[in-house]
Motif scaffolding. Structure first.
Motif, PDB file in Angstrom:
ATOM      1  N   MET A  22       0.825  -1.195   0.000  1.00 31.78           N
ATOM      2  CA  MET A  22       0.000   0.000   0.000  1.00 31.78           C
ATOM      3  C   MET A  22       0.858   1.243   0.000  1.00 31.78           C
ATOM      4  N   SER A  23       0.294   2.318  -0.467  1.00 39.04           N
ATOM      5  CA  SER A  23       0.936   3.614  -0.377  1.00 39.04           C
ATOM      6  C   SER A  23       0.745   4.116   1.042  1.00 39.04           C
ATOM      7  N   ALA A  24       1.681   4.919   1.531  1.00 42.32           N
ATOM      8  CA  ALA A  24       1.584   5.398   2.903  1.00 42.32           C
ATOM      9  C   ALA A  24       0.377   6.282   3.110  1.00 42.32           C
ATOM     10  N   TYR A  25      -0.144   6.868   2.039  1.00 45.22           N
ATOM     11  CA  TYR A  25      -1.287   7.761   2.201  1.00 45.22           C
ATOM     12  C   TYR A  25      -2.506   7.251   1.441  1.00 45.22           C
ATOM     13  N   GLN A  26      -2.390   7.057   0.160  1.00 41.38           N
ATOM     14  CA  GLN A  26      -3.539   6.524  -0.567  1.00 41.38           C
ATOM     15  C   GLN A  26      -3.319   5.046  -0.816  1.00 41.38           C
ATOM     16  N   GLU A  27      -4.140   4.220  -0.202  1.00 37.22           N
ATOM     17  CA  GLU A  27      -3.993   2.785  -0.360  1.00 37.22           C
ATOM     18  C   GLU A  27      -4.364   2.367  -1.774  1.00 37.22           C
ATOM     19  N   THR A  28      -3.484   1.564  -2.367  1.00 32.01           N
ATOM     20  CA  THR A  28      -3.771   0.994  -3.679  1.00 32.01           C
ATOM     21  C   THR A  28      -4.058  -0.499  -3.580  1.00 32.01           C
ATOM     22  N   LYS A  29      -3.905  -1.049  -2.381  1.00 33.17           N
ATOM     23  CA  LYS A  29      -4.169  -2.460  -2.159  1.00 33.17           C
ATOM     24  C   LYS A  29      -5.645  -2.771  -2.382  1.00 33.17           C
ATOM     25  N   VAL A  30      -5.912  -3.918  -2.995  1.00 28.10           N
ATOM     26  CA  VAL A  30      -7.291  -4.370  -3.164  1.00 28.10           C
ATOM     27  C   VAL A  30      -7.704  -5.094  -1.893  1.00 28.10           C
ATOM     28  N   HIS A  31      -8.749  -4.592  -1.228  1.00 27.14           N
ATOM     29  CA  HIS A  31      -9.255  -5.251  -0.028  1.00 27.14           C
ATOM     30  C   HIS A  31     -10.319  -6.251  -0.450  1.00 27.14           C
ATOM     31  N   GLY A  32     -10.042  -7.525  -0.171  1.00 26.87           N
ATOM     32  CA  GLY A  32     -10.890  -8.586  -0.695  1.00 26.87           C
ATOM     33  C   GLY A  32     -10.443  -8.923  -2.102  1.00 26.87           C
TER      34      GLY A  32
ATOM     35  N   VAL B 187     -10.691  21.512   1.194  1.00 26.11           N
ATOM     36  CA  VAL B 187      -9.399  21.770   1.836  1.00 26.11           C
ATOM     37  C   VAL B 187      -8.638  20.473   2.034  1.00 26.11           C
ATOM     38  N   PHE B 188      -9.306  19.452   2.556  1.00 28.03           N
ATOM     39  CA  PHE B 188      -8.628  18.188   2.813  1.00 28.03           C
ATOM     40  C   PHE B 188      -8.190  17.514   1.521  1.00 28.03           C
ATOM     41  N   ASP B 189      -8.972  17.633   0.476  1.00 25.27           N
ATOM     42  CA  ASP B 189      -8.571  17.053  -0.800  1.00 25.27           C
ATOM     43  C   ASP B 189      -7.307  17.732  -1.329  1.00 25.27           C
ATOM     44  N   LYS B 190      -7.186  19.039  -1.116  1.00 25.95           N
ATOM     45  CA  LYS B 190      -5.982  19.747  -1.552  1.00 25.95           C
ATOM     46  C   LYS B 190      -4.775  19.358  -0.694  1.00 25.95           C
ATOM     47  N   LEU B 191      -5.007  19.173   0.605  1.00 23.67           N
ATOM     48  CA  LEU B 191      -3.902  18.785   1.476  1.00 23.67           C
ATOM     49  C   LEU B 191      -3.412  17.367   1.182  1.00 23.67           C
ATOM     50  N   LYS B 192      -4.286  16.539   0.628  1.00 23.20           N
ATOM     51  CA  LYS B 192      -3.848  15.200   0.225  1.00 23.20           C
ATOM     52  C   LYS B 192      -2.723  15.279  -0.807  1.00 23.20           C
ATOM     53  N   LEU B 193      -2.758  16.304  -1.644  1.00 18.34           N
ATOM     54  CA  LEU B 193      -1.708  16.469  -2.654  1.00 18.34           C
ATOM     55  C   LEU B 193      -0.350  16.672  -1.991  1.00 18.34           C
TER      56      LEU B 193
ATOM     57  N   LEU C   2       0.482  15.671   1.045  1.00 17.68           N
ATOM     58  CA  LEU C   2       0.866  14.426   1.694  1.00 17.68           C
ATOM     59  C   LEU C   2       1.423  13.429   0.682  1.00 17.68           C
ATOM     60  N   LYS C   3       0.828  13.409  -0.491  1.00 17.05           N
ATOM     61  CA  LYS C   3       1.336  12.544  -1.553  1.00 17.05           C
ATOM     62  C   LYS C   3       2.756  12.953  -1.941  1.00 17.05           C
ATOM     63  N   TYR C   4       2.992  14.258  -1.991  1.00 14.87           N
ATOM     64  CA  TYR C   4       4.338  14.754  -2.298  1.00 14.87           C
ATOM     65  C   TYR C   4       5.319  14.316  -1.217  1.00 14.87           C
ATOM     66  N   LEU C   5       4.914  14.416   0.053  1.00 16.27           N
ATOM     67  CA  LEU C   5       5.792  14.003   1.149  1.00 16.27           C
ATOM     68  C   LEU C   5       6.112  12.519   1.054  1.00 16.27           C
ATOM     69  N   GLU C   6       5.119  11.720   0.730  1.00 17.43           N
ATOM     70  CA  GLU C   6       5.323  10.279   0.591  1.00 17.43           C
ATOM     71  C   GLU C   6       6.367   9.952  -0.470  1.00 17.43           C
ATOM     72  N   GLU C   7       6.328  10.677  -1.574  1.00 21.71           N
ATOM     73  CA  GLU C   7       7.213  10.377  -2.693  1.00 21.71           C
ATOM     74  C   GLU C   7       8.598  10.994  -2.548  1.00 21.71           C
ATOM     75  N   ASN C   8       8.737  11.974  -1.618  1.00 25.36           N
ATOM     76  CA  ASN C   8      10.009  12.704  -1.517  1.00 25.36           C
ATOM     77  C   ASN C   8      10.529  12.809  -0.095  1.00 25.36           C
ATOM     78  N   TYR C   9      10.103  11.896   0.786  1.00 25.73           N
ATOM     79  CA  TYR C   9      10.449  12.014   2.205  1.00 25.73           C
ATOM     80  C   TYR C   9      11.955  11.994   2.462  1.00 25.73           C
ATOM     81  N   ALA C  10      12.740  11.403   1.570  1.00 23.29           N
ATOM     82  CA  ALA C  10      14.185  11.334   1.771  1.00 23.29           C
ATOM     83  C   ALA C  10      14.890  12.627   1.373  1.00 23.29           C
ATOM     84  N   GLU C  11      14.174  13.529   0.718  1.00 24.40           N
ATOM     85  CA  GLU C  11      14.757  14.789   0.268  1.00 24.40           C
ATOM     86  C   GLU C  11      14.573  15.875   1.327  1.00 24.40           C
ATOM     87  N   ASN C  12      15.103  17.055   1.037  1.00 23.82           N
ATOM     88  CA  ASN C  12      14.970  18.194   1.936  1.00 23.82           C
ATOM     89  C   ASN C  12      13.608  18.854   1.706  1.00 23.82           C
ATOM     90  N   ILE C  13      12.624  18.442   2.467  1.00 26.81           N
ATOM     91  CA  ILE C  13      11.262  18.941   2.303  1.00 26.81           C
ATOM     92  C   ILE C  13      11.055  20.153   3.200  1.00 26.81           C
TER      93      ILE C  13
END
Length: 288
Positions: free
Chosen positions: A1-11, A183-189, A191-202
């Motif tokens: 799964m992704s740390a924020y948006q799950e892509t795993k199929v449940h069931g 607002v929350f939908d925009k903040l998801k963007l 969080l997605k950026y943080l997930e993909e770039n957490y090793a960089e200088n954010i």
């Protein structure tokens, strides 16, 4: 799964229903912010856990549960030193549809999915819904593993019954809630950026730009959503990634620390010990 948006199929794709178990802190100290397409019910069987849904946090105790809308951002955390044994029931509302012209889809399922009809989130033991649907929840938990012929029909029937009772307590969304969802939908963007770039200088400037907010407004909204500053949240997220890699990889501690965004090994070791009460090497040796 992704740390924020799950892509795993449940069931499965043709029957998207699943039941899981969780034990805090033995199995997982916390399950970070994430969202998925499924509706979710989190039922606490023993102890208590802290469950955040959007910008609300609930201390959910034995015999209580939360209802989570599809795509709603949420997290599960240990409350202080408490332990908690809980269950997750996830299912896609689409599995209850009978076709494009289905009246139930138009009248009930779609409004819930679109967040036009709002379910109550936290159901404590005194809530009138608790007595109505808790027996159904407990029955659904028995379908975690083996199923007999025809069980899928029973599961669908129970989910329909459960939603029937939930609808008694739903409220129509208002303009304020609609704005919060935007607002929350925009903040998801961000969080997605943080997930993909957490090793960089954010930086807060970069995260704010992703969601198209000023730095001050973004920082306020981020703290409201997560309960932590960006610096605190990023550190904890990196530590969670590092802890997972320590358990499942043979790379050196220094290599894992660096790949998770910690350029200073001493700082990483201190932060890791503060969070897990053991050194990275000790953590690697403890059984899951």
């Amino acid at each position: 799964m992704s740390a924020y948006q799950e892509t795993k199929v449940h069931g499965t794709h043709d029957f998207p229903f699943a039941v899981y178990r969780g034990l805090v802190p033995e199995w997982l100290s916390d399950f970070p912010l994430h969202w998925h397409e499924e509706m979710e019910i989190i039922y606490v069987e023993k102890g208590c856990v802290s469950i955040s849904v959007r910008n609300s946090e609930y201390l959910v105790r034995e015999g209580e549960f939360v209802l989570i809308h599809p795509q709603a951002i949420h997290a599960i955390r240990q409350h202080e030193e408490d332990r908690g044994f809980y269950h997750n029931i996830l299912f896609r509302l689409s599995m209850l549809e009978s076709g494009v012209d289905d009246l139930c889809r138009k009248k009930y399922l779609e409004p819930i999915y679109q967040r036009q009809l709002l379910m109550p989130e936290y159901i404590d033991r005194s809530h009138p819904m608790n007595a109505k649907i808790l027996p159904t929840i407990r029955k659904l938990l028995t379908y975690q593993k083996n199923r007999q012929v025809g069980d899928e029909l029973l599961i669908k029937a129970m989910l329909m019954e459960l939603l029937h009772h939930v609808l008694e307590f739903c409220e129509v969304s208002d303009k304020e809630r609609a704005y919060e969802d935007i607002v929350f939908d925009k903040l998801k963007l961000s969080l997605k950026y943080l997930e993909e770039n957490y090793a960089e200088n954010i930086t807060a400037e970069t995260m704010a730009a992703v969601s198209n907010y000023s730095v001050s407004h973004f920082s306020k909204l981020f703290k409201q959503m997560t309960g932590e500053s960006l610096t605190q949240y990023l550190k904890n997220y990196r530590l969670e990634i590092a802890a997972n890699r320590l358990r499942h990889e043979s790379s050196k501690v220094s290599e894992i620390a660096l790949s998770c965004g910690f350029s200073n090994l001493s700082y990483f070791s201190r932060a890791f010990y503060q969070k897990y009460q053991m050194t990275p090497s000790e953590y690697r040796m403890t059984p899951e």
